[in-house]
Design an enzyme around this catalytic site. Structure first.
Site, PDB file in Angstrom:
ATOM      1  CB  CYS A  60       4.857  -0.801  -1.694  1.00 25.03           C
ATOM      2  SG  CYS A  60       3.747  -2.328  -1.846  1.00 25.03           S
ATOM      3  CG  LEU A  61       9.211  -3.225  -6.613  1.00 22.76           C
ATOM      4  CD1 LEU A  61       8.081  -2.786  -7.638  1.00 22.76           C
ATOM      5  CD2 LEU A  61      10.354  -2.665  -7.238  1.00 22.76           C
TER       6      LEU A  61
END
Lengths: 151, 333
Positions: free
Chosen positions: A87-88
């Site tokens: 998750c970026l």
């Protein structure tokens, strides 16, 4: 095979000529859009000493769309799920064509230094990280030792 | 020396001083007679210094006998100019000196150099989109935030931004879409994310940058091959220790987790089945027995593209967290 965009060639060459400390990325023999990546766990993080394998793929319209990246080595991190997905923001809606393979991998390395359990992807990990950070860090260290060490 | 004073030279230098004022440096001999003049020449950009990327100091040595004898010309401190451009300027300048024998030539020389600089007035940085430089003949655009891109590259960015904007809009339910009708796509600068205005007609008509067309093909070096071997060895080592993620095994594990959490009635309303849907693996990493986990291209298209967008995971995650993401490294330069 359609011709490889020059930008990808240039990035690959630069990755070799000016490597980023703690990060190696090598294109695959049969597919120059597929990179084998190793990110070393940052110092003073629970991932220190670990060598984490990732895979990175440059989609057809790269650099207009973000590379697809995932961890191959198991990692205990609130923002990385069991399938190694990360998750970026820059891999999703904050992607910009001015970012590169090296900046993406640096951001992932930075994410290892600064886990963010308030925006989790691995929910059980994030939960523990919030209620009992010491235990979560112990787990992360244990996973690093067990799965990501070279010896 | 004073016998050699030529009124034509004195007049020419006086005229130049009147035009260029403090931009002109005049060197004189002990009797005050001019022996050389020099000036820094910039491209003509309506005096907007921010748009000047190149410059050159033109030194004119007034040889004895000038203007009946051609002066000696020195091109000093070239900035942002490569040798081929400099060579061309040098040749042209010398030709002009020959053809102006007997007449005042210095102002003509300054104009000639200025013309060349205006034509070669290119930023020396790289285009952040294609990572290649700006060559003569390339169409490029300067954004309001003073970042430079090949017009062709920026056009691709604008088209792509508009496409993703439309895709996001299409995902919204109709009532939400109607809340902001006709709100146009705001294109952001790839480097600093400032909103930028673009003339798409102008951008999209530009040819691709020249350097990109001429770049060399890539070949794997021995160094790369050795790095590949090290990585394969590490992969096998980690696999033996159970350290490699097996997407299929994780999927079946998740089915069990769903059951137990439901029985235990944990307080997560979304439930792990939403957070970890048994989706197709992102990469087909279980295929291939060589220890390298390379998907074939077909797998990528199916798993990577369709799978990525269609997977419930990112959607539920973002909805739950109001589309917050980690603030990662800015693209600052």
């Amino acid at each position: 095979m359609t011709a490889l965009p020059r930008r990808i060639i240039k990035e690959t060459q630069r990755l070799m000529q000016e490597p980023v400390p703690g990060i190696s990325a090598v294109p695959d023999d049969s597919n120059a859009r597929y990179f084998h990546v190793i990110v070393t766990g940052p110092e003073d993080s629970p991932f220190e000493g670990g060598l984490f394998k990732l895979e990175l793929f440059l989609p057809e319209d790269y650099p207009m769309s973000a590379p697809k990246v995932r961890f191959i080595t198991k990692i205990y991190h609130p923002n990385i799920d069991r399938l190694g997905r990360i998750c970026l923001d820059i891999l999703k809606d904050k992607w910009s064509p001015a970012l590169q393979i090296r900046t993406v991998l640096l951001s992932i390395q930075a994410l290892l230094s600064a886990p963010n359990p308030d925006d989790p992807l691995a929910n059980d990990v994030a939960e523990l990280w919030k209620v009992n950070e010491a235990e979560a860090i112990r787990n992360a260290k244990e996973w690093t030792r067990r799965y990501a060490m070279d010896n | 020396m004073s016998n050699d004073v030529d009124e034509r030279v004195v007049d020419e230098v006086e005229a130049l001083k009147a035009i260029l004022m403090d931009e002109l440096i005049v060197r004189t001999n002990e009797s005050g007679y001019p022996v050389a003049v020099e000036t820094v020449v910039f491209p003509s950009t309506a005096d907007d210094a921010l748009q000047q990327y190149v410059c050159l100091t033109l030194v004119v040595e007034l040889t004895p006998g000038y203007p009946d004898v051609a002066p000696d010309i020195l091109l000093r401190n070239p900035r942002g100019l490569d040798d081929s451009v400099l060579g061309r300027i040098d040749r042209e300048v010398k030709e002009k000196c020959e053809s102006y024998r007997g007449q005042a030539v210095i102002y003509e020389l300054i104009e000639l150099v200025k013309e060349y600089l205006t034509a070669s007035n290119l930023p020396s940085c790289q285009c952040a989109i294609c990572l290649y430089g700006f060559r003569e003949g390339d169409h490029f655009t300067k954004t309001e935030c003073y970042h430079y891109f090949h017009s062709h590259c920026l056009a691709c960015h604008v088209t792509s931004s508009e496409k993703s904007y439309q895709e996001e809009l299409d995902k919204l339910p109709a009532w939400q879409r109607n809340q902001h009708p006709q709100s146009p796509c705001q294109v952001l600068c790839p480097v600093c994310r400032e909103p930028i205005q673009c003339d798409m007609n102008m951008l999209s008509s530009a040819a691709p940058p020249l350097d990109v067309e001429n770049a060399r093909q890539f070949e794997l070096s021995d160094e790369l091959r050795s790095l590949q071997r090290q990585m394969a060895a590490l992969f096998s080592h980690q696999k033996r220790r159970g350290g490699i993620i097996d997407p299929e095994a994780e999927d079946s594990k998740l089915l069990l987790v769903t059951d137990t959490t439901e029985q235990e009635g944990e307080d997560d309303p979304a439930g792990p089945s939403v957070l970890f849907p048994p989706a197709a693996p992102l990469f087909n990493s279980t295929s291939g027995s060589t220890g390298s986990s390379v998907p074939n291209r077909g797998d990528w298209r199916r798993g990577g593209r369709g799978g990525y967008r269609g997977r419930g995971n990112s959607g539920s995650h973002h909805n739950r967290h109001g589309r917050r993401h980690h603030q990662a490294a800015a693209t600052s330069r």
